[in-house]
Design a protein around this motif. Sequence first.
Motif, PDB file in Angstrom:
ATOM      1  N   VAL A 132       0.833  -1.198   0.000  1.00 27.52           N
ATOM      2  CA  VAL A 132       0.000   0.000   0.000  1.00 27.52           C
ATOM      3  C   VAL A 132       0.869   1.250   0.000  1.00 27.52           C
ATOM      4  CG1 VAL A 132      -1.662   1.331   1.376  1.00 27.52           C
ATOM      5  CG2 VAL A 132      -2.000  -1.122   1.054  1.00 27.52           C
ATOM      6  N   MET A 133       1.915   1.256   0.791  1.00 24.76           N
ATOM      7  CA  MET A 133       2.762   2.441   0.920  1.00 24.76           C
ATOM      8  C   MET A 133       3.750   2.591  -0.239  1.00 24.76           C
ATOM      9  SD  MET A 133       1.546   3.843   3.596  1.00 24.76           S
ATOM     10  CE  MET A 133       2.727   5.038   4.174  1.00 24.76           C
ATOM     11  N   SER A 134       3.779   1.624  -1.146  1.00 28.41           N
ATOM     12  CA  SER A 134       4.723   1.692  -2.263  1.00 28.41           C
ATOM     13  C   SER A 134       4.438   2.870  -3.195  1.00 28.41           C
ATOM     14  CB  SER A 134       4.711   0.385  -3.057  1.00 28.41           C
ATOM     15  OG  SER A 134       3.477   0.231  -3.744  1.00 28.41           O
ATOM     16  N   VAL A 135       3.266   3.478  -3.058  1.00 28.57           N
ATOM     17  CA  VAL A 135       2.951   4.650  -3.887  1.00 28.57           C
ATOM     18  C   VAL A 135       3.727   5.884  -3.424  1.00 28.57           C
ATOM     19  CG1 VAL A 135       0.656   3.776  -4.485  1.00 28.57           C
ATOM     20  CG2 VAL A 135       0.917   5.324  -2.537  1.00 28.57           C
ATOM     21  N   PHE A 136       4.368   5.797  -2.267  1.00 28.99           N
ATOM     22  CA  PHE A 136       5.153   6.908  -1.730  1.00 28.99           C
ATOM     23  C   PHE A 136       6.637   6.655  -1.932  1.00 28.99           C
ATOM     24  CE2 PHE A 136       1.367   6.745   1.068  1.00 28.99           C
ATOM     25  CZ  PHE A 136       0.838   7.991   0.783  1.00 28.99           C
ATOM     26  N   SER A 137       7.386   7.734  -2.072  1.00 34.05           N
ATOM     27  CA  SER A 137       8.849   7.613  -2.113  1.00 34.05           C
ATOM     28  C   SER A 137       9.313   7.240  -0.704  1.00 34.05           C
ATOM     29  CB  SER A 137       9.471   8.947  -2.540  1.00 34.05           C
ATOM     30  OG  SER A 137       9.342   9.902  -1.492  1.00 34.05           O
ATOM     31  N   PRO A 138      10.522   6.712  -0.576  1.00 39.39           N
ATOM     32  CA  PRO A 138      11.023   6.394   0.766  1.00 39.39           C
ATOM     33  C   PRO A 138      10.993   7.604   1.705  1.00 39.39           C
ATOM     34  CG  PRO A 138      12.414   5.360  -0.874  1.00 39.39           C
ATOM     35  CD  PRO A 138      11.442   6.246  -1.624  1.00 39.39           C
ATOM     36  N   LYS A 139      11.336   8.774   1.174  1.00 42.08           N
ATOM     37  CA  LYS A 139      11.314   9.986   1.996  1.00 42.08           C
ATOM     38  C   LYS A 139       9.893  10.318   2.438  1.00 42.08           C
ATOM     39  CE  LYS A 139      12.512  14.847   2.059  1.00 42.08           C
ATOM     40  NZ  LYS A 139      12.725  16.037   1.276  1.00 42.08           N
ATOM     41  N   GLU A 140       8.923  10.246   1.515  1.00 40.31           N
ATOM     42  CA  GLU A 140       7.525  10.528   1.861  1.00 40.31           C
ATOM     43  C   GLU A 140       7.008   9.535   2.906  1.00 40.31           C
ATOM     44  OE1 GLU A 140       5.480  12.316  -2.171  1.00 40.31           O
ATOM     45  OE2 GLU A 140       5.953  10.164  -2.116  1.00 40.31           O
ATOM     46  N   ARG A 141       7.423   8.303   2.777  1.00 40.34           N
ATOM     47  CA  ARG A 141       6.981   7.266   3.715  1.00 40.34           C
ATOM     48  C   ARG A 141       7.483   7.554   5.128  1.00 40.34           C
ATOM     49  NH1 ARG A 141       7.142   0.844   2.383  1.00 40.34           N
ATOM     50  NH2 ARG A 141       6.272   0.190   4.363  1.00 40.34           N
ATOM     51  N   ILE A 142       8.747   7.930   5.241  1.00 42.80           N
ATOM     52  CA  ILE A 142       9.328   8.267   6.545  1.00 42.80           C
ATOM     53  C   ILE A 142       8.636   9.488   7.130  1.00 42.80           C
ATOM     54  CG2 ILE A 142      11.421   9.131   7.683  1.00 42.80           C
ATOM     55  CD1 ILE A 142      13.000   7.295   5.679  1.00 42.80           C
ATOM     56  N   GLU A 143       8.420  10.501   6.286  1.00 45.31           N
ATOM     57  CA  GLU A 143       7.742  11.723   6.746  1.00 45.31           C
ATOM     58  C   GLU A 143       6.309  11.417   7.205  1.00 45.31           C
ATOM     59  OE1 GLU A 143       8.118  14.244   3.318  1.00 45.31           O
ATOM     60  OE2 GLU A 143      10.113  14.946   3.902  1.00 45.31           O
ATOM     61  N   ALA A 144       5.603  10.604   6.421  1.00 47.67           N
ATOM     62  CA  ALA A 144       4.219  10.261   6.768  1.00 47.67           C
ATOM     63  C   ALA A 144       4.167   9.519   8.101  1.00 47.67           C
ATOM     64  CB  ALA A 144       3.586   9.422   5.665  1.00 47.67           C
ATOM     65  N   LEU A 145       5.058   8.557   8.300  1.00 51.65           N
ATOM     66  CA  LEU A 145       5.088   7.813   9.556  1.00 51.65           C
ATOM     67  C   LEU A 145       5.374   8.747  10.722  1.00 51.65           C
ATOM     68  CD1 LEU A 145       4.987   5.218  11.199  1.00 51.65           C
ATOM     69  CD2 LEU A 145       7.403   4.869  10.650  1.00 51.65           C
ATOM     70  N   HIS A 146       6.326   9.650  10.538  1.00 58.29           N
ATOM     71  CA  HIS A 146       6.673  10.605  11.597  1.00 58.29           C
ATOM     72  C   HIS A 146       5.468  11.474  11.963  1.00 58.29           C
ATOM     73  CE1 HIS A 146       8.984  13.381  14.022  1.00 58.29           C
ATOM     74  NE2 HIS A 146       8.498  14.374  13.300  1.00 58.29           N
ATOM     75  N   ILE A 147       4.785  11.987  10.961  1.00 59.32           N
ATOM     76  CA  ILE A 147       3.631  12.863  11.201  1.00 59.32           C
ATOM     77  C   ILE A 147       2.496  12.097  11.872  1.00 59.32           C
ATOM     78  CG2 ILE A 147       1.789  14.159  10.050  1.00 59.32           C
ATOM     79  CD1 ILE A 147       3.986  15.025   7.994  1.00 59.32           C
ATOM     80  N   VAL A 148       2.159  10.933  11.327  1.00 56.54           N
ATOM     81  CA  VAL A 148       1.047  10.153  11.883  1.00 56.54           C
ATOM     82  C   VAL A 148       1.369   9.719  13.315  1.00 56.54           C
ATOM     83  CG1 VAL A 148      -0.284   8.022  11.638  1.00 56.54           C
ATOM     84  CG2 VAL A 148       0.150   9.446   9.646  1.00 56.54           C
ATOM     85  N   ARG A 149       2.612   9.315  13.565  1.00 59.36           N
ATOM     86  CA  ARG A 149       3.003   8.921  14.925  1.00 59.36           C
ATOM     87  C   ARG A 149       2.887  10.107  15.883  1.00 59.36           C
ATOM     88  NH1 ARG A 149       8.360   6.322  14.830  1.00 59.36           N
ATOM     89  NH2 ARG A 149       7.224   4.394  14.533  1.00 59.36           N
TER      90      ARG A 149
END
Length: 158
Positions: A132-149
């Motif tokens: 599911v998260m493969s639609v995001f770049s690695p950087k976007e994925r890290i940023e999204a996890l940080h924000i959601v957390r």
Amino acid sequence: MKNVNADKENVSNFWKEEIADSFFFQIHRMKRAIFRRTNALMTEAGITLQLEQLPILMILRHKGLSQRELSDKTMRDKSSILRSITALEKKNLVEVVKDKIDKRKNIVSLTEEGFTMTKEIRSLMKRAEDEVMSVFSPKERIEALHIVRSYADKLETL
């Protein structure tokens, strides 16, 4: 015909004004995408569990807990937890024994089969998340996890 078009326009306006800009709705959409893929992978693997049973199994991976503790950790009422435990017990995934110290408590633990299944479920959940998260770049994925957390941490303090 005019009423049908008016109804469609009202629904469209409702969507734009009420739902599309709702933080809760957007979080729900993300959750639904991840759960849809996880369910598909679990079905492919022959795992037939209800979604509300998953947190119980995953929490019990680390140690046995009382029914009350499970209720607290999952934020579900005692009767709902009891139904899930009973269903999991029938599938030989958990066992329930009286607490040795406090006979009023029932301790719920994973069986060997339950522990094996949690490892498989964890692997499937990770795979679903990666897909599911493969639609995001690695950087976007890290940023999204940080924000959601950080949002989750802040909301837990309410």
